[in-house]
Design a protein around this motif. Structure first.
Motif, PDB file in Angstrom:
ATOM      1  N   TRP A   1       7.455  27.048 109.420  1.00  0.00           N
ATOM      2  CA  TRP A   1       8.268  26.280 110.106  1.00  0.00           C
ATOM      3  C   TRP A   1       7.780  25.556 111.551  1.00  0.00           C
ATOM      4  CZ3 TRP A   1      11.079  25.165 114.541  1.00  0.00           C
ATOM      5  CH2 TRP A   1      12.076  24.411 114.645  1.00  0.00           C
ATOM      6  N   GLY A   2       6.911  26.318 112.121  1.00  0.00           N
ATOM      7  CA  GLY A   2       6.438  26.143 113.346  1.00  0.00           C
ATOM      8  C   GLY A   2       5.104  25.325 113.554  1.00  0.00           C
ATOM      9  N   ILE A   3       4.716  24.790 112.077  1.00  0.00           N
ATOM     10  CA  ILE A   3       3.298  24.539 112.022  1.00  0.00           C
ATOM     11  C   ILE A   3       2.927  23.405 113.298  1.00  0.00           C
ATOM     12  CG2 ILE A   3       3.968  22.445 110.602  1.00  0.00           C
ATOM     13  CD1 ILE A   3       0.798  23.280 109.514  1.00  0.00           C
ATOM     14  N   HIS A   4       1.987  23.688 114.300  1.00  0.00           N
ATOM     15  CA  HIS A   4       1.416  22.887 115.283  1.00  0.00           C
ATOM     16  C   HIS A   4       2.365  23.133 116.664  1.00  0.00           C
ATOM     17  CE1 HIS A   4       0.371  20.034 117.960  1.00  0.00           C
ATOM     18  NE2 HIS A   4       1.554  19.476 117.891  1.00  0.00           N
ATOM     19  N   HIS A   5       3.621  23.624 116.374  1.00  0.00           N
ATOM     20  CA  HIS A   5       4.507  23.607 117.385  1.00  0.00           C
ATOM     21  C   HIS A   5       4.630  25.208 117.837  1.00  0.00           C
ATOM     22  CE1 HIS A   5       6.396  19.796 115.571  1.00  0.00           C
ATOM     23  NE2 HIS A   5       6.012  19.432 116.764  1.00  0.00           N
ATOM     24  N   PHE A   6       4.159  26.112 117.009  1.00  0.00           N
ATOM     25  CA  PHE A   6       4.096  27.347 117.516  1.00  0.00           C
ATOM     26  C   PHE A   6       2.592  27.846 117.241  1.00  0.00           C
ATOM     27  CE2 PHE A   6       4.254  32.147 117.075  1.00  0.00           C
ATOM     28  CZ  PHE A   6       5.167  32.598 118.140  1.00  0.00           C
ATOM     29  N   GLN A   7       1.898  28.227 118.591  1.00  0.00           N
ATOM     30  CA  GLN A   7       0.586  28.511 118.362  1.00  0.00           C
ATOM     31  C   GLN A   7       0.434  30.212 118.291  1.00  0.00           C
ATOM     32  OE1 GLN A   7      -2.476  26.465 118.298  1.00  0.00           O
ATOM     33  NE2 GLN A   7      -0.944  25.320 117.498  1.00  0.00           N
ATOM     34  N   PRO A   8       0.517  30.725 117.075  1.00  0.00           N
ATOM     35  CA  PRO A   8       0.563  32.072 116.759  1.00  0.00           C
ATOM     36  C   PRO A   8      -0.271  33.120 117.509  1.00  0.00           C
ATOM     37  CG  PRO A   8      -0.499  31.273 114.815  1.00  0.00           C
ATOM     38  CD  PRO A   8       0.038  30.092 115.734  1.00  0.00           C
ATOM     39  N   PHE A   9      -1.612  32.555 117.838  1.00  0.00           N
ATOM     40  CA  PHE A   9      -2.395  33.697 118.339  1.00  0.00           C
ATOM     41  C   PHE A   9      -2.279  33.775 119.840  1.00  0.00           C
ATOM     42  CE2 PHE A   9      -4.407  32.263 114.380  1.00  0.00           C
ATOM     43  CZ  PHE A   9      -4.385  33.465 113.849  1.00  0.00           C
ATOM     44  N   GLN A  10      -1.406  32.644 120.520  1.00  0.00           N
ATOM     45  CA  GLN A  10      -1.034  32.707 121.876  1.00  0.00           C
ATOM     46  C   GLN A  10       0.305  33.690 121.943  1.00  0.00           C
ATOM     47  OE1 GLN A  10      -0.705  28.938 123.384  1.00  0.00           O
ATOM     48  NE2 GLN A  10      -2.673  28.285 122.602  1.00  0.00           N
ATOM     49  N   HIS A  11       0.682  34.137 121.066  1.00  0.00           N
ATOM     50  CA  HIS A  11       1.856  34.865 121.210  1.00  0.00           C
ATOM     51  C   HIS A  11       1.965  36.289 120.647  1.00  0.00           C
ATOM     52  CE1 HIS A  11       3.566  30.669 121.721  1.00  0.00           C
ATOM     53  NE2 HIS A  11       4.166  31.361 122.615  1.00  0.00           N
ATOM     54  N   GLY A  12       0.737  36.540 120.215  1.00  0.00           N
ATOM     55  CA  GLY A  12       0.513  38.003 119.770  1.00  0.00           C
ATOM     56  C   GLY A  12       0.336  38.274 118.320  1.00  0.00           C
ATOM     57  N   VAL A  13       0.395  37.161 117.613  1.00  0.00           N
ATOM     58  CA  VAL A  13       0.373  37.566 116.169  1.00  0.00           C
ATOM     59  C   VAL A  13      -1.221  37.648 115.737  1.00  0.00           C
ATOM     60  CG1 VAL A  13       0.431  36.055 113.950  1.00  0.00           C
ATOM     61  CG2 VAL A  13       2.296  35.745 115.716  1.00  0.00           C
ATOM     62  N   ASP A  14      -1.209  38.376 114.741  1.00  0.00           N
ATOM     63  CA  ASP A  14      -2.720  38.724 114.223  1.00  0.00           C
ATOM     64  C   ASP A  14      -3.061  37.918 113.072  1.00  0.00           C
ATOM     65  OD1 ASP A  14      -3.279  41.070 116.066  1.00  0.00           O
ATOM     66  OD2 ASP A  14      -1.551  41.979 114.806  1.00  0.00           O
ATOM     67  N   VAL A  15      -2.180  37.562 112.215  1.00  0.00           N
ATOM     68  CA  VAL A  15      -2.544  37.020 110.826  1.00  0.00           C
ATOM     69  C   VAL A  15      -1.255  35.941 110.581  1.00  0.00           C
ATOM     70  CG1 VAL A  15      -2.782  37.353 108.594  1.00  0.00           C
ATOM     71  CG2 VAL A  15      -3.513  38.863 109.873  1.00  0.00           C
ATOM     72  N   SER A  16      -1.819  34.570 110.578  1.00  0.00           N
ATOM     73  CA  SER A  16      -0.613  33.500 110.694  1.00  0.00           C
ATOM     74  C   SER A  16      -0.661  32.984 109.053  1.00  0.00           C
ATOM     75  CB  SER A  16      -1.008  32.567 111.473  1.00  0.00           C
ATOM     76  OG  SER A  16       0.037  31.523 111.172  1.00  0.00           O
ATOM     77  N   ILE A  17       0.339  32.841 108.552  1.00  0.00           N
ATOM     78  CA  ILE A  17       0.527  32.324 106.981  1.00  0.00           C
ATOM     79  C   ILE A  17       1.129  31.016 106.984  1.00  0.00           C
ATOM     80  CG2 ILE A  17       2.222  32.684 105.136  1.00  0.00           C
ATOM     81  CD1 ILE A  17       2.118  35.706 106.072  1.00  0.00           C
TER      82      ILE A  17
END
Ligand SMILES: *Cc1c(COP(=O)(O)O)cnc(C)c1O
Length: 401
Positions: free
Chosen positions: A195-211
């Motif tokens: 849902w958050g593609i481009h608008h949520f930057q996963p690695f800036q928010h503590g995510v290790d693996v983004s699907i």
């Protein structure tokens, strides 16, 4: 991203990156687009070269068809850039992008925490395949805070899975807080960031693996299934790449080619669809038939404050909940009366879709009751005025029941 031979690099904008990523550069002689490279066997000049290639499984090297070729590598670079990670594994479906990381980090005796609002097929995978492997799973309230998450983590918890906003119910998660609790206890944080593609930057928010289900906005035309798993460390790359490869995952180069083509225009599609989605959501919010609109970008909607903190925009998928005096059957009559909306699963294409959600959502840690009959809408690239006129007309069918 591959080097662009056109000159010195500076930090470029998203549209520029989508236009120039994953290709040879503006001064490379040849067609603008990479051709499709199909192949299984890769030939080598001699035995020494062939032997040396086996150590390059984790590189973008041409060694054997299953390792991917130029079309995979170009799409990997593009998706890694979109997600803000270092390396990316392409797999054949979004669902495979969900299951591979779970399999990479979980073994017999381990425990995983999944949000109650997780994508339905991910939940089925956990309940059947993970359970059969001897992995225990706990579903948690997606709106959980850091202390709540800390209390749920067991000594054998290896994975904390997130998806924000949640499927069908659109809860926005406090991903940084959840990640802090998980990392303090040695668990990996996985996120379905479709849902958050481009608008949520996963690695800036503590995510290790983004699907990502690339099937949605990256492909953008409802004609290809594809998934991606992006990481930001060598350790995670090793785990993901070896699991995907060990399970025989592969994606067709033709499909990678189409996904890369879709990515070229994704920024403008996302922007147009974001604006149209918010316009339709606002219009619906002010209608007397509507109890609430589940669109995180709408001021006052559930999760709006977290969305504003962590996201830079929204896609065009959201929920509408009708007042409880309307029946589920009347919400079906509403969907049936829409003429510009197809009735079907998936989203992120150029066309609008509607899907009744009441009765179709499985929850065990929270209530599946959204307060009234609910419908999920995906807003496509049609004219907003036409979409609103279509919805207005279909609301007559809702009122008639
Ligand atoms: C569609 C979807 C998937 C799965 O993608 P497929 O390519 O259809 O397998 C995974 N997660 C979310 C949130 C999705 O919407």
């Amino acid at each position: 991203m591959p080097d662009d031979s056109s000159g010195p690099r500076r930090q470029t904008g998203f549209r520029t990156q989508l236009s120039h990523g994953g290709r040879a550069g503006t001064r490379a002689h040849g067609f603008v687009n990479l051709p499709v490279h199909r192949g299984s066997t890769v030939l080598f000049a001699n035995c020494a070269d062939r032997l040396a290639s086996s150590s390059r499984r984790f590189d973008q090297a041409l060694t054997y068809g299953t390792q991917g070729g130029p079309n995979h590598h170009a799409l990997e670079d593009m998706v890694a850039m979109i997600e803000g990670g270092s390396r990316c594994q392409i797999v054949g479906t979004g669902l495979a992008a969900v299951t591979v990381p779970l399999l990479a980090y979980l073994a017999n005796g381990d425990h995983a925490l999944l949000p109650d609002s997780v994508y339905g097929p991910a939940r089925s995978f956990a309940d059947t395949q993970l359970s059969r492997m001897g992995v225990s799973v706990t579903y948690y309230d997606p709106c959980i805070d850091e202390a709540g998450m800390a209390a749920l983590i067991q000594p054998n918890t290896k994975v904390v899975y997130t998806e924000s906003p949640g499927s069908h119910s659109f809860e926005v998660q406090d991903v940084p807080a959840i990640a802090r609790a998980a990392h303090a206890r040695g668990a990996k944080v996985l996120m379905d960031n479709t849902w958050g593609i481009h608008h949520f930057q996963p690695f800036q928010h503590g995510v290790d693996v983004s699907i990502q289900a690339l099937t949605k906005y990256v492909v953008g035309h409802s004609d290809v299934l594809l998934g991606s798993i992006t990481v930001n460390t060598a350790e995670d790359w090793h785990a993901i790449r070896s699991t995907a490869h060990g399970h025989g995952h592969f994606a067709s180069p033709d499909d990678c080619w189409l996904a890369l083509r879709g990515a070229r225009t994704m920024a403008v599609r996302l922007k147009a669809q974001e604006e149209a989605g918010i316009a339709v959501a606002r219009w619906l919010r002010d209608r007397p038939e509507v109890l609430k609109v589940l669109h995180p970008a709408l001021p006052g909607a559930p999760g709006h404050e977290l969305w504003k903190r962590d996201f830079t925009g929204a896609c065009s998928l959201f929920g509408v909940v009708f007042r409880p005096e309307y029946t589920v059957e009347s919400s079906h009559a509403f969907v049936d009366a829409l003429t510009l909306f197809g009735i079907g699963a998936s989203w992120g294409g150029y066309e609008s879709l509607a899907l009744p959600t009441t009765g179709n959502i499985n929850r065990t840690a929270t209530s599946p009751d959204l307060g009234g009959p609910a419908v999920r809408l995906h807003i496509g690239l049609e004219d907003v005025g036409d979409i609103i006129a279509d919805i207005e007309n279909a609301l007559d069918a809702l009122r008639r029941g």
